[in-house]
Structure formats: structure tokens, C-alpha cells
Design a protein around this motif. Structure first.
Motif, PDB file in Angstrom:
ATOM      1  N   UNK A  83      28.962 181.965  45.888  1.00  0.00           N
ATOM      2  CA  UNK A  83      27.826 182.164  47.350  1.00  0.00           C
ATOM      3  C   UNK A  83      26.746 183.072  47.227  1.00  0.00           C
ATOM      4  N   UNK A  84      26.036 182.912  48.192  1.00  0.00           N
ATOM      5  CA  UNK A  84      25.153 183.704  47.762  1.00  0.00           C
ATOM      6  C   UNK A  84      25.314 185.205  48.147  1.00  0.00           C
ATOM      7  N   UNK A  85      25.262 186.330  47.753  1.00  0.00           N
ATOM      8  CA  UNK A  85      25.675 187.317  47.464  1.00  0.00           C
ATOM      9  C   UNK A  85      25.659 188.427  48.579  1.00  0.00           C
ATOM     10  N   UNK A  86      23.919 187.836  48.474  1.00  0.00           N
ATOM     11  CA  UNK A  86      23.390 188.865  49.814  1.00  0.00           C
ATOM     12  C   UNK A  86      23.324 189.625  50.693  1.00  0.00           C
ATOM     13  N   UNK A  87      24.320 189.040  51.358  1.00  0.00           N
ATOM     14  CA  UNK A  87      24.903 189.780  52.652  1.00  0.00           C
ATOM     15  C   UNK A  87      25.639 190.995  51.977  1.00  0.00           C
ATOM     16  N   UNK A  88      26.445 190.722  51.375  1.00  0.00           N
ATOM     17  CA  UNK A  88      27.475 191.534  50.546  1.00  0.00           C
ATOM     18  C   UNK A  88      26.636 193.059  49.799  1.00  0.00           C
TER      19      UNK A  88
END
Length: 374
Positions: free
Chosen positions: A108-113
Motif C-alpha cells: 500500500x501507499x508508503x507516504x506515511x513511512x
């Protein structure tokens, strides 16, 4: 570049909010797939049966080229989640299942990481459990080229999914529907990425106009990701206090419609389109073969795998995937196709709403039922 969180890493307020949103997404997506589901436009695609033209099952090899690597199956685990402790456990189980079955996998989207070091662990576990498999990183459009390189490095990824989600951002309570720089963002990411870039929708379809625009800026791979599967419009509307965007239900194009549109666009010229993947509403191995028959190189599966892995873990999902692998081979043999590419010559009958789409878009639906005659 280190991808491990520091021991004292604390999530930012924004990252904490996104953590809650990721938990909401998984919960609401599971609820959608657990509820009785109606049909979708894959049901408007029927194979014409030729009783004497099946081939031996042992002669079938459905391996496909994904980003220059050989993938043993024509379907893959599509991006679902990541970034929290519970979604990290899901990613671990998905990675184990991918390793044991040889399936390619996206996260899924890795923006949070990128913004919260503590969240990175929910993604890096994928490569830890599946060190040699084909893995796709995932980033939302609008992030910088530097961010794209970071997420690729974080997973030692073989490819990068960049998702575009204009409908979702419009309905999302905390969305940022600022689309002005999206095209420039994708172009910069493609130029900087050390691995192939695949641009995907999140369930509302990619039109020929969009596909041509992507090709013009160097995008070589695209997932049409149509409606009919996990409905992010509904998910975000359910998260709104008033649920006031419900009237948009059904917005967008299905994956079969997108594939048919793209085939017409390719035939009429005007430039090369990206290599197409398909996802959105893939419920079973027959849907996989339907997508391949309409021109997809490979087929992404998310919702149909979510409940098995969430409820039973990696072992249960491994059995589900192995059944899908057996069935895709058996059905291809029944249809007389020894390879995934040969399915693109299978006779298919296009009915219902999908046929109406063809009529409105100038597509000769009847020709698909006569392909073996050519």
C-alpha cells in the motif's frame, strides 16, 4: 540510506491521523467484501466455448513479463495497506504468501513511512519475508522524485507503483484535491526512479486520453484499476460525517471497459500506450482470464485476498492462491491457450452494460466474438 525507525521515533500528528485512516480503510474494505456483492462488468464478458480445441494442462505456461522479470503467474497481490502495527502484520502475511507461491506483490501507499520513521517497519517486513520476490513499492502522486527514490530503496523494490486518486481525494474528509502539479510530479518520478514506474488508478479507471498522456511523459506501465472492486469513494464517504457524496456511487469506468477502450485507441494510432495491467473487481480465476483476454499483461488482486489473509493468515492465503494458480492453468487449457498472450485471441462475447459502453465509444464489440476466425 537507513530505513529502520529509531528507537525513540514518535509519529507526527499528521502521521498519526493517517494511521487511523489506514485502519479505517482496511476495516471498511473488509466490510465491503464480506457483504453480499452484486455483479460487475467482468460478468459481461463470456468466453465462446470450442469443444474440440482444448489443450493439455501440462502444456500451459502462464508466466508473464513484469518489468523485465519473469512472473510465474499472470496475477499478483495488489497494494492494500501498511504503516501501522496491525497492517504491518497483514503485510508480513501477504509477503510470506507471495514468497511461498511465487507471486509478485505490491504494498500500500508508503507516504506515511516517509514522514514517520516508526511506520517504515510495516513495509520493510515485506522484503524481509520475501527477499528475492518481485516487489513493488507504492507512492501517491504529488510526492517528490526524491521521495520516490526513498521508497524504492526502502523496499529494494523491483518497480514503483504511483497511484492517482482524484475521486478519493475529492471525497476524503481530509483530502487534498490539488491536482495542478500531478503530471509534473509523475514526470519527475519517472525520470528519477531507478526502477520501472507503473501508474495506477485506485478504482475509477484510466481512459485512453489519460494513457496517452502518461505515455507522452515516459510512463511505460499502467494499471487501469477500474470500478467494481473495493470502492474508495464509498469508503471515504462512509468516513464523512454526513455521507453526502453517496450520489457519486458508480462513478468511473470498469477495468474491462478501460481495456476495450485502450485496445481501440491502440488500433487507431496516435502513439504508443503503456503496457497495461488490470485490477478492480477481480473476484476469481475466471476474471483473471477475462482481463487477459481483453489485453491486460497481468492482473492485480486485492479485495478477494484481503479476507482470507486477515482471517486465516499466510497459510490460508497460500492455499487460496495455489487454487487460483491451478484454476487459471486449467481454464486456459480449456480455452485452448498455452500462454497468457494466446488468451488475447480467444473469442469473447461482450454483453450488457459493457456492450453499451462499446457502442457509445465506437468499439466493435462483435469482432471480439470472431477473433479465432481471423
Amino acid at each position: 540510506m537507513s530505513t529502520e525507525p529509531t528507537a525513540d521515533a514518535e509519529p507526527t500528528a499528521d502521521a498519526a491521523g493517517r494511521s487511523g485512516r489506514k485502519e479505517d480503510h482496511v476495516r471498511l474494505a473488509r466490510a465491503q467484501w464480506a457483504a453480499p456483492r452484486g455483479g460487475n462488468e467482468f460478468d459481461d464478458v463470456d468466453f465462446l466455448h470450442h469443444a474440440l480445441h482444448a489443450v493439455p494442462q501440462e502444456s500451459v505456461d502462464l508466466a508473464v513479463d513484469m518489468f523485465g522479470r519473469r512472473a510465474g503467474s499472470p496475477f499478483y497481490i495488489n497494494g492494500m495497506t501498511g504503516g501501522t502495527e496491525s497492517t504491518g502484520r497483514l503485510n508480513r502475511a501477504l509477503a510470506i504468501a507471495a514468497r511461498e507461491t511465487g507471486l509478485a506483490m505490491a504494498c500500500g501507499s508508503m507516504s506515511i513511512a516517509l514522514d514517520d520513521a516508526a511506520a517504515a517497519r510495516a513495509f520493510t517486513v515485506i522484503r524481509e519475508e520475501n527477499p528475492t520476490g518481485l516487489v513493488m513499492a507504492n507512492l501517491g502522486v504529488g510526492r517528490s522524485a526524491e521521495d520516490a527514490v526513498r521508497v524504492v530503496e526502502m523496499l529494494s523494490a523491483d518497480a514503483l507503483q504511483v497511484h492517482v486518486n482524484a475521486v478519493q481525494e475529492t471525497v476524503m474528509p481530509e483530502g487534498s484535491p490539488d491536482f495542478a502539479d500531478w503530471l509534473r510530479s509523475i514526470e519527475a518520478i519517472v525520470a528519477a526512479s531507478p526502477v520501472p514506474v507503473l501508474v495506477k488508478e485506485v478504482g475509477f479507471g484510466l481512459s485512453p486520453r489519460t494513457l496517452r498522456t502518461l505515455a507522452d511523459i515516459g510512463v511505460g506501465w499502467a494499471d487501469v484499476s477500474g470500478r467494481g472492486g473495493t470502492d474508495f469513494l464509498r469508503i471515504e464517504n462512509d468516513r464523512r460525517a454526513g455521507g453526502d457524496y453517496g450520489y457519486l456511487t458508480g462513478f468511473g469506468q470498469s477495468a474491462p471497459a478501460c481495456l476495450l477502450d485502450a485496445a481501440r485507441a491502440a488500433r487507431t494510432g496516435g502513439g504508443t500506450l503503456p503496457v497495461l495491467f488490470a485490477s478492480g473487481g477481480v473476484r476469481n480465476p475466471l476474471d483473471v482470464l477475462r482481463a487477459l483476454a481483453l489485453g491486460a499483461r497481468a492482473v492485480g488482486v486485492a479485495g478477494a485476498f484481503l479476507s482470507p489473509v486477515a482471517e486465516g493468515g499466510a497459510d490460508v492465503l497460500v492455499e487460496v492462491i495455489r487454487t487460483w494458480q491451478d484454476h487459471t492453468r486449467d481454464l486456459a487449457a480449456l480455452l485452448g491457450a498455452r500462454t497468457a498472450a494466446e488468451l488475447a485471441s480467444a473469442d469473447v462475447l461482450i454483453r450488457g452494460a459493457l456492450r453499451e459502453h462499446c457502442e457509445l465509444r465506437g468499439i466493435d464489440a462483435g469482432s471480439y466474438g470472431r477473433r479465432s476466425e481471423g
